[in-house]
Structures are given as C-alpha cells and as structure tokens.
Scaffold this motif. Structure first.
Motif, PDB file in Angstrom:
ATOM      1  N   ASN A   1      -3.739   8.269 -13.048  1.00  0.00           N
ATOM      2  CA  ASN A   1      -3.326   6.869 -13.101  1.00  0.00           C
ATOM      3  C   ASN A   1      -4.232   6.043 -12.187  1.00  0.00           C
ATOM      4  OD1 ASN A   1      -2.127   4.402 -13.231  1.00  0.00           O
ATOM      5  ND2 ASN A   1      -0.058   5.172 -12.993  1.00  0.00           N
ATOM      6  N   GLU A   2      -5.335   5.627 -12.718  1.00  0.00           N
ATOM      7  CA  GLU A   2      -6.352   4.881 -11.967  1.00  0.00           C
ATOM      8  C   GLU A   2      -5.823   3.561 -11.405  1.00  0.00           C
ATOM      9  OE1 GLU A   2     -10.016   3.604 -10.419  1.00  0.00           O
ATOM     10  OE2 GLU A   2      -9.386   5.580 -11.048  1.00  0.00           O
ATOM     11  N   GLN A   3      -4.877   2.933 -12.083  1.00  0.00           N
ATOM     12  CA  GLN A   3      -4.432   1.594 -11.692  1.00  0.00           C
ATOM     13  C   GLN A   3      -3.828   1.547 -10.295  1.00  0.00           C
ATOM     14  OE1 GLN A   3      -5.302  -1.081 -13.318  1.00  0.00           O
ATOM     15  NE2 GLN A   3      -4.445  -2.241 -11.634  1.00  0.00           N
ATOM     16  N   HIS A   4      -3.022   2.531  -9.921  1.00  0.00           N
ATOM     17  CA  HIS A   4      -2.413   2.528  -8.592  1.00  0.00           C
ATOM     18  C   HIS A   4      -3.474   2.540  -7.494  1.00  0.00           C
ATOM     19  CE1 HIS A   4       1.399   4.415 -10.452  1.00  0.00           C
ATOM     20  NE2 HIS A   4       1.533   3.112 -10.377  1.00  0.00           N
ATOM     21  N   LEU A   5      -4.466   3.395  -7.628  1.00  0.00           N
ATOM     22  CA  LEU A   5      -5.483   3.501  -6.586  1.00  0.00           C
ATOM     23  C   LEU A   5      -6.412   2.301  -6.566  1.00  0.00           C
ATOM     24  CD1 LEU A   5      -6.302   7.283  -6.661  1.00  0.00           C
ATOM     25  CD2 LEU A   5      -4.949   6.023  -5.012  1.00  0.00           C
ATOM     26  N   LYS A   6      -6.713   1.736  -7.724  1.00  0.00           N
ATOM     27  CA  LYS A   6      -7.513   0.506  -7.752  1.00  0.00           C
ATOM     28  C   LYS A   6      -6.779  -0.602  -7.010  1.00  0.00           C
ATOM     29  CE  LYS A   6     -10.462   0.482 -11.782  1.00  0.00           C
ATOM     30  NZ  LYS A   6     -10.651   0.020 -13.149  1.00  0.00           N
ATOM     31  N   SER A   7      -5.495  -0.706  -7.246  1.00  0.00           N
ATOM     32  CA  SER A   7      -4.698  -1.720  -6.562  1.00  0.00           C
ATOM     33  C   SER A   7      -4.698  -1.482  -5.054  1.00  0.00           C
ATOM     34  CB  SER A   7      -3.259  -1.715  -7.080  1.00  0.00           C
ATOM     35  OG  SER A   7      -3.230  -2.057  -8.438  1.00  0.00           O
TER      36      SER A   7
ATOM     37  N   ILE B   1       5.191   9.177   2.827  1.00  0.00           N
ATOM     38  CA  ILE B   1       5.821  10.495   2.913  1.00  0.00           C
ATOM     39  C   ILE B   1       7.301  10.345   3.262  1.00  0.00           C
ATOM     40  CG2 ILE B   1       5.867  12.686   4.187  1.00  0.00           C
ATOM     41  CD1 ILE B   1       2.765  12.320   4.488  1.00  0.00           C
ATOM     42  N   ASP B   2       7.605   9.462   4.211  1.00  0.00           N
ATOM     43  CA  ASP B   2       9.006   9.212   4.577  1.00  0.00           C
ATOM     44  C   ASP B   2       9.800   8.696   3.381  1.00  0.00           C
ATOM     45  OD1 ASP B   2       8.552  10.061   7.176  1.00  0.00           O
ATOM     46  OD2 ASP B   2       8.295   8.016   7.966  1.00  0.00           O
ATOM     47  N   THR B   3       9.207   7.799   2.609  1.00  0.00           N
ATOM     48  CA  THR B   3       9.877   7.264   1.421  1.00  0.00           C
ATOM     49  C   THR B   3      10.103   8.366   0.393  1.00  0.00           C
ATOM     50  OG1 THR B   3       8.944   5.068   1.758  1.00  0.00           O
ATOM     51  CG2 THR B   3       9.676   5.593  -0.475  1.00  0.00           C
TER      52      THR B   3
ATOM     53  N   LEU C   1       0.831  -1.202   0.000  1.00  0.00           N
ATOM     54  CA  LEU C   1       0.000   0.000   0.000  1.00  0.00           C
ATOM     55  C   LEU C   1       0.869   1.256   0.000  1.00  0.00           C
ATOM     56  CD1 LEU C   1      -2.676   1.507   0.185  1.00  0.00           C
ATOM     57  CD2 LEU C   1      -2.651   1.087   2.649  1.00  0.00           C
ATOM     58  N   LYS C   2       1.902   1.272   0.816  1.00  0.00           N
ATOM     59  CA  LYS C   2       2.813   2.411   0.862  1.00  0.00           C
ATOM     60  C   LYS C   2       3.423   2.653  -0.519  1.00  0.00           C
ATOM     61  CE  LYS C   2       6.896   1.737   1.868  1.00  0.00           C
ATOM     62  NZ  LYS C   2       8.220   1.838   1.360  1.00  0.00           N
ATOM     63  N   ASP C   3       3.866   1.591  -1.174  1.00  0.00           N
ATOM     64  CA  ASP C   3       4.485   1.724  -2.492  1.00  0.00           C
ATOM     65  C   ASP C   3       3.502   2.268  -3.525  1.00  0.00           C
ATOM     66  OD1 ASP C   3       6.823   0.707  -1.384  1.00  0.00           O
ATOM     67  OD2 ASP C   3       6.348  -1.355  -1.976  1.00  0.00           O
ATOM     68  N   LEU C   4       2.243   1.832  -3.455  1.00  0.00           N
ATOM     69  CA  LEU C   4       1.228   2.329  -4.381  1.00  0.00           C
ATOM     70  C   LEU C   4       0.956   3.815  -4.153  1.00  0.00           C
ATOM     71  CD1 LEU C   4      -1.200  -0.705  -4.312  1.00  0.00           C
ATOM     72  CD2 LEU C   4       0.194   0.039  -6.244  1.00  0.00           C
ATOM     73  N   LEU C   5       0.947   4.236  -2.889  1.00  0.00           N
ATOM     74  CA  LEU C   5       0.750   5.653  -2.588  1.00  0.00           C
ATOM     75  C   LEU C   5       1.923   6.485  -3.098  1.00  0.00           C
ATOM     76  CD1 LEU C   5      -0.699   5.354   1.021  1.00  0.00           C
ATOM     77  CD2 LEU C   5      -1.941   5.990  -1.064  1.00  0.00           C
ATOM     78  N   VAL C   6       3.135   5.968  -2.928  1.00  0.00           N
ATOM     79  CA  VAL C   6       4.323   6.662  -3.440  1.00  0.00           C
ATOM     80  C   VAL C   6       4.232   6.795  -4.956  1.00  0.00           C
ATOM     81  CG1 VAL C   6       6.825   6.452  -3.789  1.00  0.00           C
ATOM     82  CG2 VAL C   6       5.848   6.040  -1.524  1.00  0.00           C
ATOM     83  N   GLU C   7       3.899   5.708  -5.646  1.00  0.00           N
ATOM     84  CA  GLU C   7       3.794   5.729  -7.107  1.00  0.00           C
ATOM     85  C   GLU C   7       2.718   6.710  -7.577  1.00  0.00           C
ATOM     86  OE1 GLU C   7       3.285   1.710  -8.519  1.00  0.00           O
ATOM     87  OE2 GLU C   7       4.973   1.033  -7.308  1.00  0.00           O
TER      88      GLU C   7
END
Length: 149
Positions: free
Chosen positions: A82-88, A124-126, A8-14
């Motif tokens: 980019n809908e895909q990140h949030l769907k994931s 945010i840290d990432t 989830l963190k990675d998807l938010l970063v992306e």
C-alpha cells in the motif's frame, strides 16, 4: 504542524495493519521502519516465520536462516502492499521539517530521528491498545537506515 506529526502515527498504524492482516497467519516475527539517507520514511517491512527456508521447500523462494535479521532481504513491505500510506507519511514529514527549518535554521538530524522514533513507538502503543496486537510476540525494530552501496 502538530497535526501532521499526529497523523504520522496513524499512517504507520494503517501501513502495519495492512501487512498484518495479510500475513498474520504466516507468524510475523519482526517489523522494521526503514529510513533513507535524509531520515525520511522509505518503507515499513515485516518478516514471517513462514518466509524462512526449511528443508522441504525450494531454497530460492525463501529467506535463509542466517538472513532472518537482514531487513534488506525481507520481502513483505508496505511500499509494495500500500504505497499511499507511506507516500503520505513522507509528505507529512517533509512539510513538517521544511516548516521547522524555516522557523529555526540548522535543525539537528537527531531531532528528526527522535521525532520519527517517538511516532513509531506511539504507533506500537496504538497497535497494542486499540488493535490488541501483542508486542511481545513480535519485535519492532524502531529504525533501520537504508545504506546505499
């Protein structure tokens, strides 16, 4: 299931980086994670200084100064970019919460919200540590709830 939460963190970063790369020249001043009524991720939105109306521009195309913090009027959103990140992210959260519910009936919404806020803060840290984005130059609003009228 912890890998779901880490992802989830990675998807938010992306999602943020997609918006950041596209709009950073417009001076991003804020980013907000928007949740729906079920505390699942609805969208990630940003706003920029360039989107605020000034006297030389067409008033209808820009955000009024008094709406600077009205997230519902921000036009730059991950969902449209980019809908895909949030769907994931929604799928990961749904699977995680369903498995947790099966394991222990009656999970409190606070634990859901705490989990999401913790992952957003980790994102945010990432962004700060790995992508050299200065969090003091823009405000990250941990959570904005989308309220139906």
């Amino acid at each position: 299931m912890l890998t779901h939460i880490d992802a989830l963190k990675d998807l938010l970063v992306e999602s943020f980086l997609t918006l950041y790369q596209r709009y950073q020249q417009d001076e991003i001043y804020a980013c907000c994670l928007i949740l729906n009524d079920f505390l699942l991720i609805e969208d990630l939105a940003i706003s920029t200084e360039q989107s605020i109306f000034n006297d030389q521009e067409d008033r209808k195309q820009y955000l009024a100064e008094h709406d600077r913090w009205n997230v519902s009027k921000w036009r730059y959103r991950a969902q449209t970019t980019n809908e895909q990140h949030l769907k994931s992210a929604r799928t990961l959260l749904t699977e995680y919460f369903q498995s947790q519910y099966r394991l222990s009936a009656g999970i409190q919404h606070e634990s859901h919200l705490t989990l999401i806020i913790n992952r957003f803060n980790a994102a945010i840290d990432t962004l700060k540590d790995q992508h050299r984005i200065d969090p003091t130059k823009l405000i990250f609003l941990s959570v904005c709830l989308r309220i139906k009228k």
